[in-house]
Design an enzyme around this catalytic site. Structure first.
Site, PDB file in Angstrom:
ATOM      1  CB  THR A   4      -2.640 -10.499  -8.819  1.00  0.00           C
ATOM      2  OG1 THR A   4      -3.067  -8.930  -7.646  1.00  0.00           O
ATOM      3  CG2 THR A   4      -0.662 -10.885  -7.848  1.00  0.00           C
ATOM      4  CB  THR A  42      -0.616  -7.175  -7.790  1.00  0.00           C
ATOM      5  OG1 THR A  42      -1.849  -6.735  -8.258  1.00  0.00           O
ATOM      6  CG2 THR A  42      -0.599  -6.651  -5.843  1.00  0.00           C
ATOM      7  CG  ASN A  93      -5.269  -3.292  -5.895  1.00  0.00           C
ATOM      8  OD1 ASN A  93      -5.058  -4.852  -5.719  1.00  0.00           O
ATOM      9  ND2 ASN A  93      -5.985  -2.453  -5.595  1.00  0.00           N
ATOM     10  CB  SER A 108      -1.517  -8.987   0.135  1.00  0.00           C
ATOM     11  OG  SER A 108      -1.590  -9.482  -0.986  1.00  0.00           O
ATOM     12  N   GLY A 159      -5.679 -13.209  -8.948  1.00  0.00           N
ATOM     13  CA  GLY A 159      -7.869 -13.492  -8.870  1.00  0.00           C
ATOM     14  C   GLY A 159      -7.774 -12.365  -7.746  1.00  0.00           C
TER      15      GLY A 159
END
Length: 563
Positions: free
Chosen positions: A361, A379, A381, A432, A453
Site C-alpha cells: 500500500t 493501495t 492491495n 481494510s 504494510g
C-alpha cells in the site's frame, strides 16, 4: 516609532495565528516535491493531496494508483475533522462463493491475479470529492505536474528495479510481452508512460466521468473481461465515495482521529491504546520484554475481534465504540499474564453488549501553512495489484477483492482471517487495515501518520505513536525504530532485524512466545515473505509549531518541507 513598528508587525503575525512550514512525506521524492510546490503556489493541503496522489500513480505504480482506492482522514485549520472512504467496491455480479470450486475449496490465485480480482476503483472519485469540498486551485493545475511527470518519465530506483523484476513474469502472463511493464527495467532507466499522461489530461479536463464512463471505462472493462473478470461499465458508472464520521478517542490527553469502517484501522488502534493506557509503558523502555509482551497481548485480542466483527458498515450493523469501551477492553485483557503468553488458540472474539492488507500500500502525510492536516493511505492491495495493466490508459488495476473473506476461516494474502461480516456481496466494500491517523494535542495538529504494510499497518501506526509520546523519540527516530507485530493468527511475534537482542529473545521464548525474526522467506510460519514491517511516513508538530518529518528508510520515501 522605530521600536513601535516591529511591535505592530509581531502583533499582526500573532493575531493571524501560527503558521507552519508546509510539508509532505510520501513514498517518492517526485511526489513529495510536487506537493510542496503546489502549496508554494498558494494551494492548501487538500490541493497538495490531489497532486501527490496523482504523482504516486505515475512514479510509484507498485501502489500509487488511479485504479485502486483508499481513505482520507483530515483536520482543518478551523478545527473540523472528517474522513473520506474511496475504498473499492465489489462488482455488481460478485457473489459469496465466487472464488470457490465445486468442492467448496478456494481456487488458488483467483482473488489475487487477473480480472476476477479487481474491485471497482475509487481513487478518481476520491480526488474529485476532496477538490469539490476543499480545493482552492483549479483541478487542471493539480493534474498538470503528474501529466508532465508521466510524459517525461521518472528514474527507476534500485528498489523499483527489484520490485519490477519480481513481478515481471506475472506482467507477461497477464498482459503479454509487449506491455509497458513487461520489460526488464534497470536502476537509472527513465520510465515514460505516455498513455497515462493522456489519460490524466482527459480526466483533468472532463472530470470523473472521463474515467467512470466513456472510452477509459470501456478500456478498463475490456482488460478485465479479457483476463477473466466480471465487472461491467455500469459498475464503474455507479461508483461513489462516501464521507464518514472518523473514529475519535482520547489517549493520555491526546485526541486521536482515525479511519472508521470499512477500515478496521481506527477501531483497532483505539482498542490497542486503550488496552495499554493503564500501564506506564514509557517506563518499560522501547522494545523491552515488558513492552513487547504488553503490545503483543493487546494485539492478539484486537485482531481476534477484527476477524469476527468487522466489515462494510453499509451492509451490516457492526460494533464500533463498543469495541473501545473501557470496560470491554479491560475484560479482554483480564487473562493477560506477565508470566507467560496467552495462546491464540485460547483467544476468541469478545462479547459486546450492543451489537444486534501487500503489504504494498502507500501512505502520505501533509500539512500546510495554516495547519490543515491530511493523512491518506491508498493501495492496489498487493504489489501492482491484479497485475492487469490497462495498456491504452497506462495504469494498473487493483486486486482488492482478496480483502474479502473468500471463505470463513480462510486467510487472505496477509494471513488475515474473516467471517460473515466481510463475506463477498455485490457492491460491498471490502474490509481494510489502512490506518491514516491524525493526533491532536491541545486541539492542534501534533502527529500526522500512516503506513503501508497490509496486516501490519495498524501495529506500525500504534508503535509510532508510542515511540513519539511514550519513548520521546524524534519523528525520524520514531519512524526508523525496529517494529514488532502480532495479529492473533498465525500465533507468531514478528520482529524486525535489530529489534531485540538474544537475551530478550530467550526470555520471550521461555514465556511461550514464538518469535520470528525478519527477514523471513515466503510462507514461513504462515506469514508472507517480508523483510520489514511497514513504511511509515509521518509529520510531527511540536508545541511551538515547529514541523519535523519522518520518511521511512525501508523504502525510497522522501520528506519535502517548505522553509
Amino acid at each position: 516609532m522605530k521600536n513601535f513598528i516591529p511591535f505592530i508587525l509581531s502583533f499582526l503575525i500573532l493575531s493571524c495565528g501560527k503558521t507552519y512550514n508546509p510539508a509532505v512525506v510520501s513514498a517518492r521524492k517526485e511526489a513529495s516535491d510536487i506537493g510542496v510546490e503546489i502549496m508554494k503556489k498558494g494551494g492548501n493541503a487538500f490541493d497538495a493531496m490531489i497532486a501527490v496522489h496523482l504523482a504516486l500513480a505515475v512514479a510509484y505504480p507498485i501502489a500509487g494508483n488511479i485504479g485502486g482506492g483508499g481513505f482520507v482522514v483530515y483536520h482543518t485549520s478551523e478545527g473540523e475533522s472528517g474522513s473520506l472512504d474511496f475504498r473499492e467496491k465489489a462488482p455488481g455480479n460478485a457473489f459469496k462463493d465466487m472464488y470457490l470450486d465445486e468442492n467448496g475449496n478456494v481456487i488458488e490465485n483467483m482473488s489475487t491475479l487477473g480480472g476476477a480480482a479487481v474491485g471497482v476503483p475509487g481513487s478518481i472519485s476520491g480526488i474529485f470529492e476532496i477538490h469539490s469540498k476543499f480545493g482552492s486551485l483549479p483541478i487542471e493545475d493539480l493534474f498538470q505536474p503528474s501529466i508532465e511527470l508521466a510524459k517525461n518519465g521518472f528514474i527507476v530506483t534500485k528498489k523499483q528495479e527489484e520490485a519490477l523484476k519480481d513481478k515481471l513474469q506475472d506482467f507477461i502472463n497477464v498482459n503479454g510481452s509487449e506491455s509497458l511493464f513487461s520489460q526488464n527495467y534497470k536502476q537509472g532507466d527513465t520510465l515514460k508512460n505516455i498513455n497515462l499522461s493522456i489519460t490524466l489530461d482527459k480526466i483533468s479536463k472532463n472530470g470523473p466521468k472521463a474515467f467512470y464512463e466513456g472510452e477509459i471505462a470501456e478500456m478498463i472493462i475490456e482488460e478485465i473481461e479479457e483476463s477473466g473478470g466480471i465487472m461491467t461499465v455500469e459498475d464503474l458508472k455507479n461508483y461513489n465515495s462516501v464521507w464518514r464520521d472518523p473514529i475519535k478517542f482520547k489517549y493520555k490527553g491526546l485526541d486521536i482521529i482515525s479511519m472508521p469502517l470499512p477500515s478496521s484501522g481506527g477501531i483497532l488502534l483505539g482498542q490497542l491504546l486503550k488496552a495499554i493506557e493503564g500501564y506506564d509503558i514509557g517506563q518499560f523502555g522501547h522494545n523491552s520484554v515488558e513492552s513487547i509482551q504488553l503490545m503483543v497481548e493487546a494485539e492478539r485480542r484486537a485482531y481476534a475481534d477484527r476477524s469476527f466483527y468487522m466489515g462494510d458498515p453499509d451492509f451490516n450493523k457492526l460494533p464500533v465504540y463498543e469495541l473501545m469501551d473501557d470496560e470491554y477492553v479491560n475484560s479482554r485483557m483480564a487473562s493477560f499474564s506477565w508470566d507467560k503468553a496467552t495462546l491464540s488458540s485460547e483467544v476468541s472474539h469478545g462479547e459486546v453488549k450492543t451489537i444486534e492488507e501487500s503489504d504494498q500500500t502507500t501512505h502520505y502525510s501533509i500539512i500546510d501553512a495554516d495547519g490543515n492536516s491530511v493523512s491518506v493511505t491508498t493501495t492496489l492491495n498487493t504489489n501492482y495489484g491484479s497485475k492487469v495493466f490497462v495498456e491504452e490508459g497506462g495504469f494498473f488495476l487493483n486486486n482488492e477483492m482478496d480483502d474479502f473473506s473468500s471463505k470463513p476461516g480462510y486467510p487472505n494474502s496477509f494471513g488475515l482471517i474473516g467471517s460473515k461480516a466481510n463475506s463477498i456481496e455485490a457492491n460491498k466494500r471490502m474490509l481494510s487495515s489502512m490506518t491514516p491517523t491524525i493526533v491532536l494535542k491541545n486541539k492542534k495538529p501534533s502527529l500526522i501518520v500512516g503506513t503501508p504494510g497490509g496486516s501490519t499497518i495498524i501495529t506500525s501506526v500504534f508503535q509510532t505513536i508510542l515511540n513519539v509520546y511514550e519513548y520521546g523519540m524524534s519523528m525520524q527516530e520514531a519512524v526508523n525504530a525496529p517494529r514488532v507485530h502480532h495479529q492473533w493468527v498465525p500465533d507468531v511475534v514478528i520482529i524486525e532485524e535489530g529489534g531485540i537482542d538474544s537475551v530478550k529473545d530467550s526470555i520471550l521464548k521461555s514465556k511461550n512466545y514464538f518469535i520470528v525474526s525478519l527477514p523471513i522467506k515466503s510462507d514461513s510460519s504462515g506469514m508472507s515473505a517480508r523483510s520489514s514491517i511497514g513504511k511509515v511516513d509521518a509529520i510531527f508538530i511540536d508545541e511551538n509549531g515547529e514541523v519535523s518529518t519522518g520518511a521511512d528508510p525501508r523504502g525510497d520515501d522522501h520528506a519535502s518541507i517548505l522553509k
